[in-house]
Design a protein around this motif. Structure first.
Motif, short mmCIF file in Angstrom:
data_model
loop_
_atom_site.label_atom_id
_atom_site.label_comp_id
_atom_site.label_asym_id
_atom_site.label_seq_id
_atom_site.Cartn_x
_atom_site.Cartn_y
_atom_site.Cartn_z
N GLY A 1 1.39 -88.45 75.45
CA GLY A 1 1.08 -88.27 76.37
C GLY A 1 0.85 -87.56 77.29
O GLY A 1 0.40 -89.38 77.88
N TRP A 2 0.16 -88.30 78.13
CA TRP A 2 -0.39 -87.66 79.52
C TRP A 2 -1.96 -87.89 80.05
O TRP A 2 -2.93 -87.21 79.96
CB TRP A 2 0.38 -87.55 80.95
CG TRP A 2 1.80 -87.52 80.89
CD1 TRP A 2 2.86 -87.06 79.75
CD2 TRP A 2 2.53 -88.46 81.60
NE1 TRP A 2 3.91 -87.41 79.86
CE2 TRP A 2 4.07 -88.11 81.38
CE3 TRP A 2 2.89 -89.24 82.70
CZ2 TRP A 2 5.36 -89.17 81.68
CZ3 TRP A 2 3.54 -90.02 83.00
CH2 TRP A 2 4.97 -90.10 82.31
N ARG A 3 -2.14 -89.04 81.16
CA ARG A 3 -3.36 -89.43 80.73
C ARG A 3 -3.62 -90.39 82.06
O ARG A 3 -2.49 -91.07 82.33
CB ARG A 3 -4.88 -89.75 79.47
CG ARG A 3 -6.23 -89.94 80.09
CD ARG A 3 -6.50 -89.83 78.96
NE ARG A 3 -8.20 -89.82 79.54
CZ ARG A 3 -9.01 -90.82 78.30
NH1 ARG A 3 -8.29 -91.55 77.52
NH2 ARG A 3 -10.04 -90.84 78.97
N LEU B 1 0.65 -74.54 82.92
CA LEU B 1 1.51 -73.91 83.65
C LEU B 1 2.35 -73.51 83.83
O LEU B 1 2.51 -72.30 85.02
CB LEU B 1 1.94 -75.54 84.35
CG LEU B 1 0.45 -76.61 84.92
CD1 LEU B 1 1.94 -78.27 85.19
CD2 LEU B 1 -0.54 -75.66 85.82
N GLU B 2 2.90 -72.79 82.67
CA GLU B 2 4.46 -71.54 82.46
C GLU B 2 5.15 -72.02 83.00
O GLU B 2 5.94 -71.20 84.40
CB GLU B 2 3.51 -70.44 83.02
CG GLU B 2 2.84 -69.80 82.31
CD GLU B 2 1.87 -68.25 82.55
OE1 GLU B 2 1.76 -67.99 84.04
OE2 GLU B 2 0.43 -67.69 82.16
N LEU B 3 5.25 -73.60 83.67
CA LEU B 3 6.62 -73.67 84.00
C LEU B 3 7.48 -74.71 82.73
O LEU B 3 7.23 -74.63 81.94
CB LEU B 3 6.50 -74.95 84.87
CG LEU B 3 5.77 -74.92 85.76
CD1 LEU B 3 4.87 -76.05 86.27
CD2 LEU B 3 6.53 -73.69 87.01
N VAL C 1 7.71 -79.83 84.31
CA VAL C 1 7.03 -80.67 84.23
C VAL C 1 6.78 -82.10 84.38
O VAL C 1 5.97 -83.03 84.32
CB VAL C 1 6.23 -79.87 82.81
CG1 VAL C 1 4.72 -80.91 82.51
CG2 VAL C 1 5.38 -78.79 83.58
N GLU C 2 8.00 -82.31 83.15
CA GLU C 2 8.32 -84.23 83.21
C GLU C 2 8.41 -84.74 83.97
O GLU C 2 8.17 -86.02 85.04
CB GLU C 2 9.38 -84.01 81.06
CG GLU C 2 8.34 -84.28 80.11
CD GLU C 2 9.78 -83.59 79.59
OE1 GLU C 2 10.66 -84.06 79.61
OE2 GLU C 2 9.16 -83.78 77.82
N GLU C 3 9.06 -83.59 84.98
CA GLU C 3 10.01 -84.62 86.24
C GLU C 3 8.80 -85.25 87.13
O GLU C 3 8.41 -85.59 87.83
CB GLU C 3 11.13 -83.49 86.69
CG GLU C 3 11.87 -84.62 87.74
CD GLU C 3 12.46 -83.34 88.72
OE1 GLU C 3 12.57 -83.57 90.08
OE2 GLU C 3 13.48 -83.06 88.11
N LEU C 4 7.84 -83.58 87.45
CA LEU C 4 6.74 -83.82 88.00
C LEU C 4 5.60 -84.73 87.59
O LEU C 4 4.82 -85.85 88.64
CB LEU C 4 5.82 -82.50 88.11
CG LEU C 4 5.97 -80.88 88.65
CD1 LEU C 4 5.20 -79.73 88.35
CD2 LEU C 4 6.24 -81.82 89.87
N ALA D 1 4.35 -80.81 77.00
CA ALA D 1 4.73 -79.49 75.99
C ALA D 1 2.94 -78.92 76.31
O ALA D 1 3.69 -77.02 77.07
CB ALA D 1 5.17 -79.20 75.00
N GLU D 2 2.55 -79.39 76.21
CA GLU D 2 0.87 -78.35 76.23
C GLU D 2 0.90 -78.01 77.75
O GLU D 2 0.57 -76.83 78.28
CB GLU D 2 -0.41 -79.31 76.04
CG GLU D 2 -0.13 -79.78 74.33
CD GLU D 2 -0.83 -80.02 74.09
OE1 GLU D 2 -2.56 -79.61 73.63
OE2 GLU D 2 -0.80 -81.27 74.06
N LEU D 3 1.31 -79.34 79.16
CA LEU D 3 1.09 -79.51 80.49
C LEU D 3 1.98 -78.05 80.49
O LEU D 3 1.88 -77.23 81.69
CB LEU D 3 1.38 -80.73 80.74
CG LEU D 3 0.25 -81.23 81.14
CD1 LEU D 3 0.54 -82.55 81.13
CD2 LEU D 3 -0.90 -81.43 81.47
#
Length: 183
Positions: A63-65, A30-32, A37-40, A24-26
Motif C-alpha cells: 500500500g501507499w502512505r 476516488l471512483e477512478l 490512481v497508480e499513475e497519480l 485498489a482501495e484508493l
C-alpha cells in the motif's frame, strides 16, 4: 500534478490513513480506474522527491502512505519522544485526573480509587514529565506523586487550584474522600 483535482483528492485521503492503503482501495474510494490512481501515486511520489519535501510518498507493504524523509528521522524522533504528538490513553488520563485532584497521593491510593493496578500508567506519566515524586507518606512509606509544572503548562493554567471543580452532581463523588486502603 499541481492543480489536478484527482491528485489533490488522493493527497487528502492519504493524509488521514494510519497504515498503507492499496492502489485498489484508493481507486475505489476516488471512483477512478486503478491504473490512473497508480499513475497519480507514482507522479506524486516523484514530485515530492524532486521538490525536496520533508515527507515522501512510499509504496510499502502492498500500500501507499506518507512517511517523513529518513534524513529528518532524528528531528522527528526528538519531537515524538518529547511527547508533543503522543496522546494519553484513557487509563493514563483517569490516573492523571486522580493525581491532579488528590495530590500528593500514593500510587496505591490511586489504584484503590480507580479499582485497577496503575503501576505502568504512573511510570508512563512520570516518563512524560506530567507527574513527579514528592516524598513519602509518613505512615506507610509509600512514594507520593503530584503533577508537574509541565502538566500545568500543557493545560494552560497557573496552578492546580485553577482546575475545574468536580461536579457535585456526579454519582459517587461524595464517597471519594472516604476511600481508604486497608493496611
Amino acid at each position: 500534478m499541481q492543480g489536478n483535482p484527482h491528485a489533490a483528492a488522493l493527497e487528502a485521503v492519504l493524509m488521514v490513513v494510519d497504515e498503507p492503503v492499496s492502489a485498489a482501495e484508493l481507486a475505489a474510494t476516488l471512483e477512478l480506474p486503478q491504473p490512473e490512481v497508480e499513475e497519480l501515486l507514482s507522479g506524486l511520489a516523484a514530485e515530492y522527491m524532486a521538490e525536496g519535501r520533508g515527507f515522501e510518498l512510499r509504496s510499502v507493504a502492498g500500500g501507499w502512505r506518507f512517511y517523513s524523509r529518513p534524513e529528518f528521522a532524528e528531528i522527528v524522533s526528538r519531537y515524538v519522544l518529547e511527547g508533543q504528538t503522543a496522546r494519553l490513553t484513557q487509563a493514563a488520563l483517569e490516573t492523571l485526573a486522580v493525581i491532579a485532584y488528590r495530590q500528593p497521593v500514593a500510587r496505591s491510593r490511586v489504584a484503590a480509587i480507580r479499582g485497577v493496578n496503575v503501576d505502568s500508567v504512573v511510570r508512563t506519566l512520570v516518563t512524560r514529565g506530567l507527574i513527579e515524586e514528592v516524598g513519602t507518606d509518613p505512615e506507610s512509606g509509600a512514594i507520593l506523586y503530584q503533577t508537574t509544572s509541565y502538566f500545568l503548562e500543557r493545560l494552560g493554567i497557573g496552578s492546580v487550584s485553577e482546575l475545574p471543580q468536580i461536579s457535585p452532581h456526579l454519582p459517587g463523588l461524595e464517597d471519594l474522600a472516604g476511600i481508604e486502603l486497608e493496611q
